[in-house]
Write an enzyme that holds these catalytic residues in place. Structure first.
Site, PDB file in Angstrom:
ATOM      1  CG  HIS A  78      -1.662   1.293   1.402  1.00 55.93           C
ATOM      2  ND1 HIS A  78      -2.646   1.718   0.538  1.00 55.93           N
ATOM      3  CD2 HIS A  78      -1.538   2.252   2.348  1.00 55.93           C
ATOM      4  CE1 HIS A  78      -3.100   2.894   0.954  1.00 55.93           C
ATOM      5  NE2 HIS A  78      -2.442   3.239   2.047  1.00 55.93           N
ATOM      6  CD  GLN A  80       7.533   0.969  -2.595  1.00 54.59           C
ATOM      7  OE1 GLN A  80       8.109   1.594  -1.723  1.00 54.59           O
ATOM      8  NE2 GLN A  80       7.830   1.108  -3.861  1.00 54.59           N
ATOM      9  CG  HIS A  82      -0.126   6.668  -0.357  1.00 54.09           C
ATOM     10  ND1 HIS A  82      -1.454   6.928  -0.563  1.00 54.09           N
ATOM     11  CD2 HIS A  82       0.351   7.670   0.414  1.00 54.09           C
ATOM     12  CE1 HIS A  82      -1.774   8.043   0.070  1.00 54.09           C
ATOM     13  NE2 HIS A  82      -0.691   8.515   0.652  1.00 54.09           N
TER      14      HIS A  82
END
Length: 112
Positions: A78, A80, A82
């Site tokens: 998540h 990464q 984001h």
């Protein structure tokens, strides 16, 4: 690097990426209002936040390269995602601001 440190690093990725994304969208709003100097300032702040995120990401990558094992969690994925979204949107917003500047210049030229 222990699991607690990994989680701290992951949350830094999410935080810095989110800050960068928010600042870039704020810059776009300023550009829409023809406040290009403020838009530029906000984009510089967004870039600084992305640099912090990259530094954190680099620490994680170097740890793994150096043989440190840690769980590849959904939270890490998540973070990464984001960060990559923030990078992509920042590039697009930078381009959109340049377009808005050109439109503004053209409009001023037509007013003369």
């Amino acid at each position: 690097m222990n699991m607690k440190n990994i989680e701290t690093e992951i949350f830094e990725l999410i935080s810095f990426g989110g800050n960068a994304r928010a600042l870039a969208f704020d810059a776009l709003k300023e550009a829409e209002n023809e406040n290009f100097s403020e838009a530029k300032k906000l984009m510089e702040e967004a870039e600084a936040e992305l640099n912090k995120a990259h530094n954190t990401q680099t620490k994680l990558i170097q740890s793994e390269i150096n043989g440190e094992e840690f769980e590849k969690s959904l939270l890490l994925i998540h973070a990464q995602d984001h960060l990559m979204t923030a990078i992509s949107e920042q590039g697009l917003i930078r381009h959109m601001i340049r377009i808005l500047e050109k439109v503004e210049e053209k409009m001023k030229g037509e007013d003369l």
